[in-house]
Design an enzyme around this catalytic site. Structure first.
Site, PDB file in Angstrom:
ATOM      1  N   SER A 166     -64.658  31.161 -60.807  1.00  0.00           N
ATOM      2  CA  SER A 166     -64.273  30.257 -59.726  1.00  0.00           C
ATOM      3  C   SER A 166     -62.779  30.042 -59.570  1.00  0.00           C
ATOM      4  CB  SER A 166     -64.962  28.900 -59.901  1.00  0.00           C
ATOM      5  OG  SER A 166     -66.300  28.969 -59.463  1.00  0.00           O
ATOM      6  N   LYS A 173     -61.229  30.619 -56.188  1.00  0.00           N
ATOM      7  CA  LYS A 173     -61.060  29.582 -55.157  1.00  0.00           C
ATOM      8  C   LYS A 173     -59.597  29.187 -54.975  1.00  0.00           C
ATOM      9  CE  LYS A 173     -65.685  27.506 -55.711  1.00  0.00           C
ATOM     10  NZ  LYS A 173     -66.254  28.281 -56.830  1.00  0.00           N
ATOM     11  N   SER A 198     -65.623  22.572 -57.516  1.00  0.00           N
ATOM     12  CA  SER A 198     -65.913  24.009 -57.553  1.00  0.00           C
ATOM     13  C   SER A 198     -67.150  24.338 -56.718  1.00  0.00           C
ATOM     14  CB  SER A 198     -66.099  24.491 -59.000  1.00  0.00           C
ATOM     15  OG  SER A 198     -65.918  25.895 -59.077  1.00  0.00           O
TER      16      SER A 198
END
Length: 489
Positions: free
Chosen positions: A123, A126, A301
């Site tokens: 993640s 991102k 997230s």
């Protein structure tokens, strides 16, 4: 055996115990009766020893914000940083490890380990999605969900615009802050006097598959994501207020069915289809501004938000709203801003795919640019205030990427870092480390910044592959905590 609240086994009941308890109860009742004859009534003054309870103070809502680091803080040296990190970067729990640590004031990489090697980012991808969005999408951009007339008088069409934050909660407070309300669509439809018996759901704004290569469909029931369709209620969560609630495999149809139910229609008369060209608009709602959705995406997230924000990047840059189009748009936006994306492979915008690859050099470079003082700033100030971020005013905060710093979770404080940096080994980083987490079964990563003990801001990207997260995450946290403790000038 049933356990009690302390984790100990519950004792078995014995008849002799009950006899003893009854005897004690009798004694207590008799004693209580005697006391009631001699003591005052149980007034508020008696209970509190004559003290009075004052009025509650006015509630205070804490607002986290970033303040400028000291411009005269001593700069760390490469030798000092290498010496400080040596005891923790050799841990076998890091597996295949890559990293980059930089000083944004001097725009210098101070320490690195194989930083150009592309690895699975999880993640932390991102960070790139947020950066691309800040570069090309207006911070106040909103996504619209509409209802229009259908091809026949008995039809209404729910036209999806790409917003997963619509809520059907009775009080209008769904999973996402300030998400649009289904009840507003219903009220507008009724105010327009429109009647129908069929709801058509038009999701044609998104193209391509509902998930890419490298995603595990088992995670739908596991609560990580729903198929990426152009309209959802509370991100497709079965339990709208629970972060990792199981998700529905048919979020768009479910949104149409819920709209039908709220209108008193048969949910069985909901189908996918297209709105007719030139259809009359009956109702509309809009998402929260992009800046607010970016914060939720990063703090928690949120994979679904990341993918739909990726589609916004694609729209602004003229790409198709698909996984491929959104990923290409993100890379193109970063390249146009001068970042070297060599070695980067994105199949999505959330980092869920195990086929994604990003070098630590790129993540650290984006964060270094977000934290770097801009020409004309006059000092080493790196950070926007929370109010400036919310207003979208980057004129006084330097880089258009500066708001990214405010979107990062706080160690031992918020979001995906709330329960990390709480052990003696890494607790020194609590409150000082702000970073985006990344966790898959084969990858753990941490990318953000920290104020070291000399008062200097350091940015970092720490990436571990080929170790289980229960081993690699503590090892990464130990490195970040070491950066906090480092007086490496």
């Amino acid at each position: 055996m049933v356990g009690n609240n302390f984790g100990e086994p519950a004792p078995r009941r014995r008849r002799g115990v009950w006899i003893g308890v009854l005897t004690v109860l009798v004694v207590v009742v008799v004693a209580a009766a005697a006391v009631s004859i001699t003591l005052r009534p149980w007034t508020a003054e008696f209970r509190h020893g004559g003290l009075r309870i004052g009025a509650l103070p006015a509630p205070v809502t804490p607002v986290p914000q970033l303040v400028a680091a000291a411009p005269a803080a001593p700069a760390p040296t490469t030798q000092g940083l290498a010496a400080a990190l040596a005891p923790v970067v050799g841990s076998p729990d890091l597996g295949a490890f890559t990293a980059s640590v930089s000083d944004p004031v001097t725009r210098t990489v101070l320490w690195s380990a194989d930083p150009a090697k592309p690895v699975i980012p999880a993640s932390t991808a991102k960070v790139l999605t947020a950066a691309a969005a800040l570069l090309v999408v207006p911070p106040d951009h909103r996504v619209t969900t509409k209802v229009v007339g259908g091809s026949s008088p008995n039809e209404l069409v729910l036209v999806a615009g790409g917003d997963p934050t619509l809520t059907a909660q009775a009080d209008g407070k769904g999973y996402y802050q300030d998400g649009p309300r289904l009840s507003d669509l219903v009220a507008q439809i009724r105010a327009a006097g429109r009647t129908a018996d069929t709801i058509v759901v038009d999701t044609s704004v998104f193209t391509g598959p509902a998930w890419p290569k490298g995603w595990d469909p088992a995670d739908i029931a596991g609560g990580s994501w729903a198929p990426i369709e152009a309209v959802m209620i509370d991100g497709g969560r079965v339990d709208p207020l629970v972060e990792y609630s199981p998700r529905t495999p048919t979020p768009a149809l479910d949104a149409g069915r819920r709209l039908a139910a709220e209108l008193g229609l048969d949910p069985g008369r909901v189908r996918l289809g297209r709105a007719p060209a030139g259809a009359t608009e009956v109702a509309r709602v809009q998402s929260a501004p992009l800046r607010d959705r970016l914060r939720e995406m990063m703090i928690h997230s949120d994979d679904v938000l990341a993918e739909t924000i990726g589609r916004e990047i694609a729209t602004v840059t003229g790409n198709e709203q698909s996984f491929a189009g959104a990923a290409a748009a993100t890379i193109t936006a970063l390249q146009a801003a001068g970042f070297d994306t060599t070695g980067s492979t994105l199949l999505d915008n959330s980092g869920l795919s195990t086929d994604d690859r990003i070098p630590a050099r790129l993540l650290d470079g984006v964060l270094m640019e977000a934290a770097a003082p801009q020409p004309g700033s006059g000092d080493g100030a790196t950070r926007p205030s929370a109010s400036a971020v919310r207003s979208g005013d980057t004129a006084t905060t330097g880089s258009p990427l500066a708001p990214l710093l405010d979107y990062l979770p706080v160690a031992a404080g918020t979001g995906s870092l709330a329960y990390r940096f709480v052990t003696p080994r890494d607790h020194s980083g609590a409150g000082f480390v702000r970073a985006k987490t990344g966790t898959l079964s084969v990858s753990s990563a941490l990318a953000g910044y920290v104020l070291d003990s000399d008062g200097r801001v350091l940015t970092f990207a720490l990436m571990s592959n080929d170790r289980p997260p229960e081993a690699s995450r503590p090892a990464l946290d130990a490195i970040a905590a070491t950066l906090r403790n480092c007086g490496c000038s």
